[in-house]
Write an enzyme that holds these catalytic residues in place. Structure first.
Site, PDB file in Angstrom:
ATOM      1  N   ARG A   1      50.291 -20.362  13.773  1.00 25.25           N
ATOM      2  CA  ARG A   1      50.288 -21.601  12.978  1.00 25.25           C
ATOM      3  C   ARG A   1      50.934 -22.753  13.725  1.00 25.25           C
ATOM      4  O   ARG A   1      50.459 -23.880  13.693  1.00 25.25           O
ATOM      5  CB  ARG A   1      51.065 -21.379  11.671  1.00 25.25           C
ATOM      6  CG  ARG A   1      50.156 -21.180  10.468  1.00 25.25           C
ATOM      7  CD  ARG A   1      50.955 -21.237   9.183  1.00 25.25           C
ATOM      8  NE  ARG A   1      50.902 -22.567   8.593  1.00 25.25           N
ATOM      9  CZ  ARG A   1      50.266 -22.879   7.480  1.00 25.25           C
ATOM     10  NH1 ARG A   1      49.612 -21.962   6.826  1.00 25.25           N
ATOM     11  NH2 ARG A   1      50.290 -24.107   7.012  1.00 25.25           N
TER      12      ARG A   1
ATOM     13  N   TYR B   1      39.369 -33.124   6.919  1.00 31.28           N
ATOM     14  CA  TYR B   1      39.673 -34.105   5.872  1.00 31.28           C
ATOM     15  C   TYR B   1      41.167 -34.108   5.600  1.00 31.28           C
ATOM     16  O   TYR B   1      41.834 -33.093   5.706  1.00 31.28           O
ATOM     17  CB  TYR B   1      38.891 -33.843   4.577  1.00 31.28           C
ATOM     18  CG  TYR B   1      38.961 -32.445   3.998  1.00 31.28           C
ATOM     19  CD1 TYR B   1      38.109 -31.441   4.449  1.00 31.28           C
ATOM     20  CD2 TYR B   1      39.853 -32.131   2.979  1.00 31.28           C
ATOM     21  CE1 TYR B   1      38.152 -30.165   3.901  1.00 31.28           C
ATOM     22  CE2 TYR B   1      39.898 -30.856   2.416  1.00 31.28           C
ATOM     23  CZ  TYR B   1      39.040 -29.883   2.893  1.00 31.28           C
ATOM     24  OH  TYR B   1      39.082 -28.615   2.360  1.00 31.28           O
ATOM     25  N   PRO B   2      41.686 -35.282   5.269  1.00 33.47           N
ATOM     26  CA  PRO B   2      43.090 -35.345   4.887  1.00 33.47           C
ATOM     27  C   PRO B   2      43.230 -35.132   3.380  1.00 33.47           C
ATOM     28  O   PRO B   2      42.288 -35.385   2.623  1.00 33.47           O
ATOM     29  CB  PRO B   2      43.471 -36.777   5.263  1.00 33.47           C
ATOM     30  CG  PRO B   2      42.210 -37.560   5.109  1.00 33.47           C
ATOM     31  CD  PRO B   2      41.064 -36.618   5.366  1.00 33.47           C
ATOM     32  N   MET B   3      44.373 -34.628   2.967  1.00 37.76           N
ATOM     33  CA  MET B   3      44.611 -34.447   1.529  1.00 37.76           C
ATOM     34  C   MET B   3      46.088 -34.590   1.195  1.00 37.76           C
ATOM     35  O   MET B   3      46.945 -34.544   2.063  1.00 37.76           O
ATOM     36  CB  MET B   3      44.087 -33.098   1.053  1.00 37.76           C
ATOM     37  CG  MET B   3      44.861 -31.900   1.524  1.00 37.76           C
ATOM     38  SD  MET B   3      44.248 -30.359   0.748  1.00 37.76           S
ATOM     39  CE  MET B   3      44.826 -30.527  -0.941  1.00 37.76           C
TER      40      MET B   3
ATOM     41  N   LYS C   1      48.998 -33.778  -2.303  1.00 43.24           N
ATOM     42  CA  LYS C   1      49.217 -33.196  -3.626  1.00 43.24           C
ATOM     43  C   LYS C   1      49.545 -34.362  -4.567  1.00 43.24           C
ATOM     44  O   LYS C   1      50.305 -35.269  -4.192  1.00 43.24           O
ATOM     45  CB  LYS C   1      50.368 -32.191  -3.579  1.00 43.24           C
ATOM     46  CG  LYS C   1      50.059 -30.951  -2.727  1.00 43.24           C
ATOM     47  CD  LYS C   1      49.167 -29.964  -3.469  1.00 43.24           C
ATOM     48  CE  LYS C   1      48.599 -28.880  -2.578  1.00 43.24           C
ATOM     49  NZ  LYS C   1      49.606 -27.969  -2.046  1.00 43.24           N
TER      50      LYS C   1
ATOM     51  N   HIS D   1      45.963 -19.593  -4.135  1.00 43.04           N
ATOM     52  CA  HIS D   1      45.207 -20.363  -3.138  1.00 43.04           C
ATOM     53  C   HIS D   1      44.904 -19.497  -1.912  1.00 43.04           C
ATOM     54  O   HIS D   1      43.769 -19.432  -1.440  1.00 43.04           O
ATOM     55  CB  HIS D   1      46.028 -21.600  -2.741  1.00 43.04           C
ATOM     56  CG  HIS D   1      45.579 -22.254  -1.479  1.00 43.04           C
ATOM     57  ND1 HIS D   1      44.609 -23.232  -1.447  1.00 43.04           N
ATOM     58  CD2 HIS D   1      45.965 -22.066  -0.195  1.00 43.04           C
ATOM     59  CE1 HIS D   1      44.426 -23.609  -0.191  1.00 43.04           C
ATOM     60  NE2 HIS D   1      45.237 -22.926   0.590  1.00 43.04           N
TER      61      HIS D   1
ATOM     62  N   GLN E   1      41.072 -21.959   9.414  1.00 44.72           N
ATOM     63  CA  GLN E   1      41.635 -23.208   8.912  1.00 44.72           C
ATOM     64  C   GLN E   1      42.935 -23.520   9.616  1.00 44.72           C
ATOM     65  O   GLN E   1      43.691 -22.632   9.995  1.00 44.72           O
ATOM     66  CB  GLN E   1      41.833 -23.128   7.393  1.00 44.72           C
ATOM     67  CG  GLN E   1      43.265 -23.003   6.886  1.00 44.72           C
ATOM     68  CD  GLN E   1      43.828 -21.601   7.021  1.00 44.72           C
ATOM     69  OE1 GLN E   1      43.326 -20.788   7.763  1.00 44.72           O
ATOM     70  NE2 GLN E   1      44.905 -21.339   6.308  1.00 44.72           N
TER      71      GLN E   1
ATOM     72  N   SER F   1      44.060 -26.955  -5.986  1.00 43.63           N
ATOM     73  CA  SER F   1      43.159 -28.071  -5.661  1.00 43.63           C
ATOM     74  C   SER F   1      42.657 -28.768  -6.917  1.00 43.63           C
ATOM     75  O   SER F   1      42.600 -29.998  -6.986  1.00 43.63           O
ATOM     76  CB  SER F   1      41.962 -27.576  -4.844  1.00 43.63           C
ATOM     77  OG  SER F   1      42.399 -27.053  -3.616  1.00 43.63           O
TER      78      SER F   1
HETATM   79  O1  76R Z   1      51.282 -18.686   4.683  1.00 41.06           O
HETATM   80  C1  76R Z   1      50.100 -18.922   4.990  1.00 41.06           C
HETATM   81  O2  76R Z   1      49.772 -19.718   5.883  1.00 41.06           O
HETATM   82  C2  76R Z   1      48.969 -18.249   4.252  1.00 41.06           C
HETATM   83  C3  76R Z   1      48.871 -18.767   2.889  1.00 41.06           C
HETATM   84  C4  76R Z   1      48.437 -20.234   2.882  1.00 41.06           C
HETATM   85  C5  76R Z   1      49.257 -21.361   2.750  1.00 41.06           C
HETATM   86  C6  76R Z   1      50.757 -21.408   2.601  1.00 41.06           C
HETATM   87  C7  76R Z   1      47.077 -20.720   2.978  1.00 41.06           C
HETATM   88  C8  76R Z   1      45.965 -19.903   3.162  1.00 41.06           C
HETATM   89  N1  76R Z   1      47.055 -22.086   2.875  1.00 41.06           N
HETATM   90  C9  76R Z   1      48.380 -22.515   2.757  1.00 41.06           C
HETATM   91  C10 76R Z   1      48.830 -23.830   2.648  1.00 41.06           C
HETATM   92 MN1  76R Z   1      45.455 -23.282   2.733  1.00 41.06          MN
HETATM   93  N2  76R Z   1      43.823 -24.493   2.700  1.00 41.06           N
HETATM   94  C11 76R Z   1      43.792 -25.803   2.273  1.00 41.06           C
HETATM   95  C12 76R Z   1      42.428 -26.221   2.168  1.00 41.06           C
HETATM   96  O3  76R Z   1      39.809 -28.288   0.039  1.00 41.06           O
HETATM   97  C13 76R Z   1      40.804 -27.865  -0.582  1.00 41.06           C
HETATM   98  O4  76R Z   1      40.777 -27.730  -1.833  1.00 41.06           O
HETATM   99  C14 76R Z   1      42.084 -27.509   0.141  1.00 41.06           C
HETATM  100  C15 76R Z   1      41.984 -27.566   1.638  1.00 41.06           C
HETATM  101  C16 76R Z   1      41.634 -25.160   2.573  1.00 41.06           C
HETATM  102  C17 76R Z   1      40.125 -25.134   2.645  1.00 41.06           C
HETATM  103  C18 76R Z   1      42.523 -24.077   2.910  1.00 41.06           C
HETATM  104  C19 76R Z   1      42.107 -22.832   3.363  1.00 41.06           C
HETATM  105  N3  76R Z   1      46.634 -24.909   2.413  1.00 41.06           N
HETATM  106  C20 76R Z   1      47.995 -24.927   2.485  1.00 41.06           C
HETATM  107  C21 76R Z   1      48.468 -26.289   2.311  1.00 41.06           C
HETATM  108  C22 76R Z   1      49.932 -26.760   2.366  1.00 41.06           C
HETATM  109  C23 76R Z   1      50.448 -26.762   0.950  1.00 41.06           C
HETATM  110  C24 76R Z   1      51.903 -27.110   0.817  1.00 41.06           C
HETATM  111  O5  76R Z   1      52.699 -26.873   1.731  1.00 41.06           O
HETATM  112  O6  76R Z   1      52.255 -27.611  -0.295  1.00 41.06           O
HETATM  113  C25 76R Z   1      47.350 -27.072   2.115  1.00 41.06           C
HETATM  114  C26 76R Z   1      47.297 -28.556   1.925  1.00 41.06           C
HETATM  115  C27 76R Z   1      46.223 -26.197   2.167  1.00 41.06           C
HETATM  116  C28 76R Z   1      44.907 -26.592   1.994  1.00 41.06           C
HETATM  117  N4  76R Z   1      44.276 -21.646   3.140  1.00 41.06           N
HETATM  118  C29 76R Z   1      44.679 -20.363   3.354  1.00 41.06           C
HETATM  119  C30 76R Z   1      42.924 -21.720   3.469  1.00 41.06           C
HETATM  120  C31 76R Z   1      42.485 -20.410   3.914  1.00 41.06           C
HETATM  121  C32 76R Z   1      41.086 -20.091   4.413  1.00 41.06           C
HETATM  122  C33 76R Z   1      43.576 -19.566   3.826  1.00 41.06           C
HETATM  123  C34 76R Z   1      43.640 -18.075   4.157  1.00 41.06           C
HETATM  124  C35 76R Z   1      44.076 -17.972   5.585  1.00 41.06           C
HETATM  125  C36 76R Z   1      44.464 -16.596   6.029  1.00 41.06           C
HETATM  126  O7  76R Z   1      45.207 -15.924   5.312  1.00 41.06           O
HETATM  127  O8  76R Z   1      44.008 -16.240   7.135  1.00 41.06           O
END
Ligand code: 76R
Length: 246
Positions: free
Chosen positions: A125, A139-141, A143, A166, A179, A217
């Site tokens: 990571r 894309y940017p996003m 909360k 999520h 991702q 989301s």
């Molecule tokens: O600890 C980890 O990294 C695994 C759990 C995980 C976190 C903490 C994870 C898994 N994500 C995390 C954090 Mn995510 N993610 C997005 C999007 O389009 C949308 O609606 C959202 C855009 C996608 C497509 C995606 C995919 N994730 C986050 C965060 C930070 C949140 C915060 O800190 O408040 C965002 C903004 C975000 C958004 N996420 C995964 C994925 C995928 C595919 C996984 C599984 C990855 C894996 O386990 O290999």
């Protein structure tokens, strides 16, 4: 510490000289062993081509950006963020509690495997090694902080539980989607950059659609512009828009 990440969306000055300097700037940046660039041809007409560059040296990222922009191209959009660890990742204590609740045997050796897996995961990571995929979506996003849906007013435990949901959705796309979530709170206009790498455009559409139903989301997500491009060498991307001889 995390690395810097710059996403650039560019409009080409078709037929103008100087494309080679853009290609050279990219090659020089990527010559550093940790620095990586994905060049892409943007699908649609809102930009011509783009670059995602990342690496440990923010000064090198800035030099790359300025050199690209002194060539025959204008920025249509840009985004700066940093790779980061998530505050919601499962900890060893979470995993121990989960195993105990399951009544698992040999918890210590399971936990030592967990530790190794998490160390590798966290390293990936912070210091990603981007795979070659056919497509890159970005894309940017943020909360939301609207009354009634203010992510930042929720207790940590609730946020963490929702993030588990999520991640469960996300893991269904293992192998189809890579991702990279990079943090930009205080650095750019949105709080995260979402970069998705895939071979199949359908996978990108599906994951974003499915995530829309996930509360993180559905209730708390706010999205900026979406970009998608075909990943290719910088020379191919430049020649496609008339900045280099094919
Ligand atoms: O600890 C980890 O990294 C695994 C759990 C995980 C976190 C903490 C994870 C898994 N994500 C995390 C954090 Mn995510 N993610 C997005 C999007 O389009 C949308 O609606 C959202 C855009 C996608 C497509 C995606 C995919 N994730 C986050 C965060 C930070 C949140 C915060 O800190 O408040 C965002 C903004 C975000 C958004 N996420 C995964 C994925 C995928 C595919 C996984 C599984 C990855 C894996 O386990 O290999």
């Amino acid at each position: 510490m995390g690395w810097g990440v710059t996403h650039l969306l560019l409009r080409a000055w078709r037929g103008q000289p100087g494309g080679q300097d853009i290609a050279d700037a990219v090659a020089e940046f990527a010559a550093d062993e940790n620095s990586q660039v994905i060049a892409f041809s943007v699908l649609g007409a809102r930009a011509d081509f783009g670059l995602m560059a990342l690496g440990p040296d923010v000064d090198a990222l800035d030099r790359l950006t300025k050199r690209v922009l002194s060539g025959p191209a204008d920025a249509v959009d840009s985004f700066f963020s940093l790779t980061e660890l998530s505050e919601y990742t499962s900890t060893e204590n979470d995993e121990r509690a989960r195993l105990e609740a399951e009544g698992a045997e040999d918890i210590d050796s399971t936990l030592s495997a967990f530790r190794e897996r998490m160390a590798a995961y966290q390293e990936a990571r912070l210091h990603p090694n981007l795979p070659d995929k056919r497509l890159i979506a970005f894309y940017p996003m943020s909360k939301t902080r609207t009354p009634g849906a203010n992510w930042y007013e929720l207790p940590f435990g609730e946020r963490k539980a929702m993030m588990r949901g999520h991640a469960t959705v996300g893991r269904k796309y293992a192998g189809r989607i890579l991702q990279l979530i990079t943090g930009s709170t205080g650095l750019d206009d949105w709080e995260w950059g979402v970069t998705l790498l895939a071979d199949d455009p359908v996978a990108i559409k599906e994951i974003v659609y499915e995530m829309r139903f996930d509360p993180v989301s559905a209730t708390y997500g706010e999205f900026g512009p979406f970009w998608v491009g075909l990943a290719m060498t910088i020379e191919q991307a430049l020649s496609r828009v008339g900045l280099l001889e094919a």
